[in-house]
Every structure is written in C-alpha cells, then in structure tokens.
Write an enzyme that holds these catalytic residues in place. Sequence first.
Site, PDB file in Angstrom:
ATOM      1  N   GLU A   1     -58.109  75.822  -6.477  1.00  0.00           N
ATOM      2  CA  GLU A   1     -58.865  77.016  -6.116  1.00  0.00           C
ATOM      3  C   GLU A   1     -58.857  77.204  -4.592  1.00  0.00           C
ATOM      4  O   GLU A   1     -58.897  76.226  -3.832  1.00  0.00           O
ATOM      5  CB  GLU A   1     -60.315  76.867  -6.597  1.00  0.00           C
ATOM      6  CG  GLU A   1     -61.206  78.051  -6.259  1.00  0.00           C
ATOM      7  CD  GLU A   1     -62.673  77.795  -6.551  1.00  0.00           C
ATOM      8  OE1 GLU A   1     -63.383  78.779  -6.812  1.00  0.00           O
ATOM      9  OE2 GLU A   1     -63.112  76.622  -6.508  1.00  0.00           O
TER      10      GLU A   1
ATOM     11  N   LYS B   1     -62.814  84.602 -11.537  1.00  0.00           N
ATOM     12  CA  LYS B   1     -63.933  83.671 -11.637  1.00  0.00           C
ATOM     13  C   LYS B   1     -65.162  84.411 -12.155  1.00  0.00           C
ATOM     14  O   LYS B   1     -65.476  85.517 -11.701  1.00  0.00           O
ATOM     15  CB  LYS B   1     -64.211  83.053 -10.270  1.00  0.00           C
ATOM     16  CG  LYS B   1     -65.136  81.845 -10.304  1.00  0.00           C
ATOM     17  CD  LYS B   1     -65.172  81.179  -8.935  1.00  0.00           C
ATOM     18  CE  LYS B   1     -65.998  79.901  -8.956  1.00  0.00           C
ATOM     19  NZ  LYS B   1     -65.999  79.240  -7.622  1.00  0.00           N
TER      20      LYS B   1
ATOM     21  N   CYS C   1     -63.329  76.168 -11.409  1.00  0.00           N
ATOM     22  CA  CYS C   1     -64.322  75.379 -10.687  1.00  0.00           C
ATOM     23  C   CYS C   1     -65.734  75.524 -11.265  1.00  0.00           C
ATOM     24  O   CYS C   1     -66.047  74.955 -12.304  1.00  0.00           O
ATOM     25  CB  CYS C   1     -64.284  75.741  -9.209  1.00  0.00           C
ATOM     26  SG  CYS C   1     -65.057  74.507  -8.123  1.00  0.00           S
TER      27      CYS C   1
END
Length: 285
Positions: A44, A119, A153
């Site tokens: 990321e 995300k 993440c």
Amino acid sequence: MKMRVSAVQHHLHTIESFEEFAAQVEHYVKAAQEYESDFVLFPELFTTQLLSIGDASGKALPIDRLPDFTERYRDLFAGLARRTGMHLIGGTHIIAEGGRLYNAAHLFYPDGRVGEQRKLHMTPTEVKEWNMAAGNELNVFDTDRGRIAVIICYDMEFPEVARIARARGADVLFCPSCTDDRHGFHRVRYTCHARTIENQVYVVVTGTVGSLPTVDFMRMNFGQAAVLTPNDVPFPPGGIMAEGVINDDAVVTADLDLELLYRVRERGSVTTWRDRRTDLYPDWK
C-alpha cells in the site's frame, strides 16, 4: 490448482525521477519472474515514493499531486504484466475522481485488463491529513489461477470485508499494507491470521519498508511480507508458509495449493466456514 505468489517488501527511499521508481519496480518484478510467480503483490502507498522527487525548489510534492503520476504508473505496470505474463497487484496508488482522492489498489492482468479496488475504511491520518474519500464497493477478481480479492491494510481489521469476499468465492486475499510502527504492523498482521482461520483462505500480505524523510506521514515504515494459511494439520503449525525479514528489501515467494484448502474446508480438524451459524447471523451468509 496451485498458484505461486510473490510479495514485495518495497524499500522506500528518496528518488529523483519517475524513471528511477520504474527501474526499482522492474527489478522486483523481474525477481518474481525468475521464480515463475503467477501473482506479485506490492505494498500500500508505495507510490508515495514519487512525492520525494520534489518540485523545482526541491520540496517534496503534496499528496494531491500523486494522481499526476497515475497514467505513467498504470502504463508501467500494465506493460510489465504483459511482458512477464504475471498478474501484478500494484500495491495502492492515490487517484483522483470528482474532486476527491481515493486510495486504490490495481490488479494488472497479463492480457491488459486492469481491475481496481478502492480502500473501504479510511484511517484517521488519511481523513484528517490527506482528506481522502472511502470506496463503496468490494470486488472479487476472476483469474486463470483462481478467484481472489484485494483487501487493503485497515480494511483487513474489519472481519465483514473478508467474510463477504469468501462468500463471493475468493480463496486468496491479497493485503497491501503500509504501517509506520510495530503497533500498526501487528494490528494488520494479527487480523490477517484471524481472517485465514475464520474463512479458511490464504492471505498474502506485504508492507513498505525504508523511509521517505521529506514526505509527511511517510517518514518511517515498519513492514514484512508473509504468506499465511489456516491453522490446521496440512499447513505449517503457526499458519506461516513464508515470511520475509522485517524491514528488509526483499521478495518473498511461496506456492498456494487451492485443492488443499477445499479439502480442509470439508474434512479439517475444524471446519469454520461450513460451521457458520447463518441462522443466528443471516446477514453474513
């Protein structure tokens, strides 16, 4: 069905040009190609390295300048995917749409297609310091080696995301991450392990290493790549098939046996996916 995966511990350091960034990316991709990998995962926010190129005065570029590199970033990865015949998950890159910034992962297929996963859950830093917007859709991707999902993440810390991906048929979850200290690193790492147990899937995770002294909120990084498995007899006892050296510049490679996953789901020591009580929580079938 088997797939070979490589996870890149991308070393962040100050650079002077996009060409320098491209050469580093190509180095990692060629290393994975030498292992004949099917998938290569980058971390990321690794393209924040481009901000260190700086402006005419030498000052690092702000985050809202990163989308200026999007076309060259996509061309770089698309070209490497075509030439190597591998699926490249180009970490995440900041893109702009409708006046908002998004943290988006990209899956580059060898045939030229590009998949995107934004995300879904934004960290306080992403909201307060970078004014980023959250994505609103979870995608699964069909490939000639199996069905996968990319969970970015912080998204891995929300069990519903991985549960939905598994319900839609994903057998391998790729997790590009970026953490700056041990606390953040272990939050992501421990939840990756939890997702393998809950959903009987493989998780491939990696993070940034190195530092960008001139780039705000990217000055320090704490990362390690790992290929994680469910905790059952056919797999390593700790659920770790492979892992890199913490904070080192490296590529970690391992083979994933999907048929083994299917057998464990049916006849494992525990069968967590099959034993879900969907009568008690019907929203998560």
